[in-house]
Design a protein around this motif. Structure first.
Motif, PDB file in Angstrom:
ATOM      1  N   VAL A 146      -4.815   5.469 -19.196  1.00  0.00           N
ATOM      2  CA  VAL A 146      -5.999   4.626 -18.492  1.00  0.00           C
ATOM      3  C   VAL A 146      -5.612   3.489 -17.981  1.00  0.00           C
ATOM      4  N   ILE A 147      -4.850   2.664 -18.350  1.00  0.00           N
ATOM      5  CA  ILE A 147      -4.426   1.382 -17.925  1.00  0.00           C
ATOM      6  C   ILE A 147      -3.407   1.677 -16.726  1.00  0.00           C
ATOM      7  N   LEU A 148      -2.457   2.605 -16.695  1.00  0.00           N
ATOM      8  CA  LEU A 148      -1.650   2.661 -15.616  1.00  0.00           C
ATOM      9  C   LEU A 148      -2.506   3.520 -14.262  1.00  0.00           C
ATOM     10  N   LEU A 149      -3.409   4.449 -14.695  1.00  0.00           N
ATOM     11  CA  LEU A 149      -4.044   5.034 -13.845  1.00  0.00           C
ATOM     12  C   LEU A 149      -5.076   3.976 -13.096  1.00  0.00           C
ATOM     13  N   SER A 150      -5.706   3.068 -13.894  1.00  0.00           N
ATOM     14  CA  SER A 150      -6.693   2.044 -13.212  1.00  0.00           C
ATOM     15  C   SER A 150      -5.872   1.056 -12.256  1.00  0.00           C
ATOM     16  N   TRP A 151      -4.486   0.754 -12.727  1.00  0.00           N
ATOM     17  CA  TRP A 151      -3.945   0.015 -11.618  1.00  0.00           C
ATOM     18  C   TRP A 151      -3.560   0.947 -10.514  1.00  0.00           C
ATOM     19  N   PHE A 152      -2.930   2.106 -10.637  1.00  0.00           N
ATOM     20  CA  PHE A 152      -2.344   2.966  -9.601  1.00  0.00           C
ATOM     21  C   PHE A 152      -3.326   3.326  -8.710  1.00  0.00           C
ATOM     22  N   ILE A 153      -4.682   3.602  -9.176  1.00  0.00           N
ATOM     23  CA  ILE A 153      -5.904   4.055  -8.315  1.00  0.00           C
ATOM     24  C   ILE A 153      -6.313   2.943  -7.372  1.00  0.00           C
ATOM     25  N   ARG A 154      -6.083   1.427  -7.920  1.00  0.00           N
ATOM     26  CA  ARG A 154      -6.399   0.609  -6.956  1.00  0.00           C
ATOM     27  C   ARG A 154      -5.716   0.101  -6.018  1.00  0.00           C
ATOM     28  N   LEU A 155      -4.422   0.609  -6.017  1.00  0.00           N
ATOM     29  CA  LEU A 155      -3.621   0.128  -4.797  1.00  0.00           C
ATOM     30  C   LEU A 155      -4.137   0.694  -3.659  1.00  0.00           C
ATOM     31  N   PRO A 156      -4.069  -0.152  -2.292  1.00  0.00           N
ATOM     32  CA  PRO A 156      -4.527   0.223  -1.043  1.00  0.00           C
ATOM     33  C   PRO A 156      -3.901   1.534  -0.807  1.00  0.00           C
ATOM     34  N   VAL A 157      -4.514   2.060   0.246  1.00  0.00           N
ATOM     35  CA  VAL A 157      -4.098   3.440   1.069  1.00  0.00           C
ATOM     36  C   VAL A 157      -4.006   2.844   2.367  1.00  0.00           C
ATOM     37  N   ILE A 158      -2.707   3.383   2.888  1.00  0.00           N
ATOM     38  CA  ILE A 158      -2.405   3.066   4.411  1.00  0.00           C
ATOM     39  C   ILE A 158      -1.898   4.444   4.753  1.00  0.00           C
ATOM     40  N   GLU A 159      -2.326   4.801   5.990  1.00  0.00           N
ATOM     41  CA  GLU A 159      -1.831   5.960   6.641  1.00  0.00           C
ATOM     42  C   GLU A 159      -1.114   5.675   8.068  1.00  0.00           C
ATOM     43  N   HIS A 160       0.121   6.408   8.052  1.00  0.00           N
ATOM     44  CA  HIS A 160       1.050   6.085   9.239  1.00  0.00           C
ATOM     45  C   HIS A 160       0.011   6.559  10.575  1.00  0.00           C
ATOM     46  N   LEU A 161       0.180   5.573  11.624  1.00  0.00           N
ATOM     47  CA  LEU A 161      -0.609   5.863  12.829  1.00  0.00           C
ATOM     48  C   LEU A 161      -0.243   7.212  13.630  1.00  0.00           C
ATOM     49  N   ALA A 162       0.891   7.571  13.356  1.00  0.00           N
ATOM     50  CA  ALA A 162       1.013   8.979  13.747  1.00  0.00           C
ATOM     51  C   ALA A 162       0.710  10.024  13.188  1.00  0.00           C
ATOM     52  N   ASP A 163       0.157   9.874  12.023  1.00  0.00           N
ATOM     53  CA  ASP A 163      -0.508  10.997  11.327  1.00  0.00           C
ATOM     54  C   ASP A 163      -2.047  10.902  11.605  1.00  0.00           C
ATOM     55  N   GLN A 164      -2.625   9.936  12.262  1.00  0.00           N
ATOM     56  CA  GLN A 164      -4.200   9.976  12.582  1.00  0.00           C
ATOM     57  C   GLN A 164      -4.087  10.325  13.807  1.00  0.00           C
ATOM     58  N   GLU A 165      -5.498  11.098  14.036  1.00  0.00           N
ATOM     59  CA  GLU A 165      -5.735  11.489  15.357  1.00  0.00           C
ATOM     60  C   GLU A 165      -6.033  10.143  16.040  1.00  0.00           C
ATOM     61  N   GLU A 166      -5.846  10.432  17.503  1.00  0.00           N
ATOM     62  CA  GLU A 166      -6.150   9.326  18.426  1.00  0.00           C
ATOM     63  C   GLU A 166      -7.830   9.133  18.627  1.00  0.00           C
ATOM     64  N   ASN A 167      -8.190   7.805  18.819  1.00  0.00           N
ATOM     65  CA  ASN A 167      -9.429   7.288  19.005  1.00  0.00           C
ATOM     66  C   ASN A 167     -10.304   8.273  19.948  1.00  0.00           C
ATOM     67  N   HIS A 168     -11.527   8.514  19.547  1.00  0.00           N
ATOM     68  CA  HIS A 168     -12.083   9.349  20.385  1.00  0.00           C
ATOM     69  C   HIS A 168     -12.978   8.538  21.366  1.00  0.00           C
ATOM     70  N   ALA A 189       0.727  -1.183  -0.061  1.00  0.00           N
ATOM     71  CA  ALA A 189       0.005  -0.134   0.064  1.00  0.00           C
ATOM     72  C   ALA A 189       0.802   1.288   0.208  1.00  0.00           C
ATOM     73  N   VAL A 190       0.115   2.517  -0.305  1.00  0.00           N
ATOM     74  CA  VAL A 190       0.923   3.752  -0.346  1.00  0.00           C
ATOM     75  C   VAL A 190       0.295   4.674   0.505  1.00  0.00           C
ATOM     76  N   THR A 191       0.735   5.740   0.936  1.00  0.00           N
ATOM     77  CA  THR A 191      -0.129   6.727   1.689  1.00  0.00           C
ATOM     78  C   THR A 191      -0.900   7.308   0.663  1.00  0.00           C
ATOM     79  N   ARG A 192      -1.722   8.053   1.226  1.00  0.00           N
ATOM     80  CA  ARG A 192      -2.945   9.107   0.220  1.00  0.00           C
ATOM     81  C   ARG A 192      -2.090  10.197  -0.258  1.00  0.00           C
ATOM     82  N   LYS A 193      -1.173  10.716   0.113  1.00  0.00           N
ATOM     83  CA  LYS A 193      -0.102  11.627  -0.351  1.00  0.00           C
ATOM     84  C   LYS A 193       0.370  11.201  -1.333  1.00  0.00           C
ATOM     85  N   VAL A 194       1.031  10.135  -1.264  1.00  0.00           N
ATOM     86  CA  VAL A 194       1.855   9.313  -2.491  1.00  0.00           C
ATOM     87  C   VAL A 194       0.889   9.034  -3.697  1.00  0.00           C
TER      88      VAL A 194
END
Length: 130
Positions: free
Chosen positions: A108-130, A70-75
């Protein structure tokens, strides 16, 4: 064997340089070059491979890919933007219609492959659970 190690070190170094430039140039993607450098160094230079995996900027990119494929949303956003801009420029400057169509199909082929990559964010970049 020595020639293969030199070749892989050269390709790894070149890829790392291109990946570094990609941090500053929006049309040059960082992630694929860093992953290629890591793969080359893994086979040719354990010390460079270790350094690259422990690097504060490049290490997380490699870890996300190896652990989660997976890649980050920013990537992902930067990658899509870079692909669209670079292909659009190429389509604009090419004079033959068949080349324009081929570039559009490739995009179109390249974008269709790349857009389907899963997104993962670093835990440090996320807010704590409420």
């Amino acid at each position: 064997m020595v020639v293969q190690r030199l070749f892989l070190n050269f390709i790894g170094g070149l890829s790392l340089c291109l990946g570094f430039l990609g941090i500053f140039l929006p049309v040059l993607p960082t992630t694929p070059f860093v992953l290629l450098a890591s793969a080359c160094f893994m086979r040719s230079s354990p010390s460079f491979h270790r350094w690259l995996n422990q690097h504060p900027t490049f290490g997380p990119i490699i870890s996300n890919w190896h652990q989660h494929r997976a890649v980050t949303r920013k990537v992902k956003l930067r990658g899509v933007l870079a692909m669209v801009l670079s292909f659009s420029f190429s389509i604009y400057i090419v004079s033959h219609n068949w080349l324009k169509i081929m570039l559009i199909v490739m995009l179109v082929i390249l974008l269709s492959w790349f857009i389907r990559l899963p997104v993962i964010e670093h835990l440090a970049d996320q807010e704590e659970n409420h």
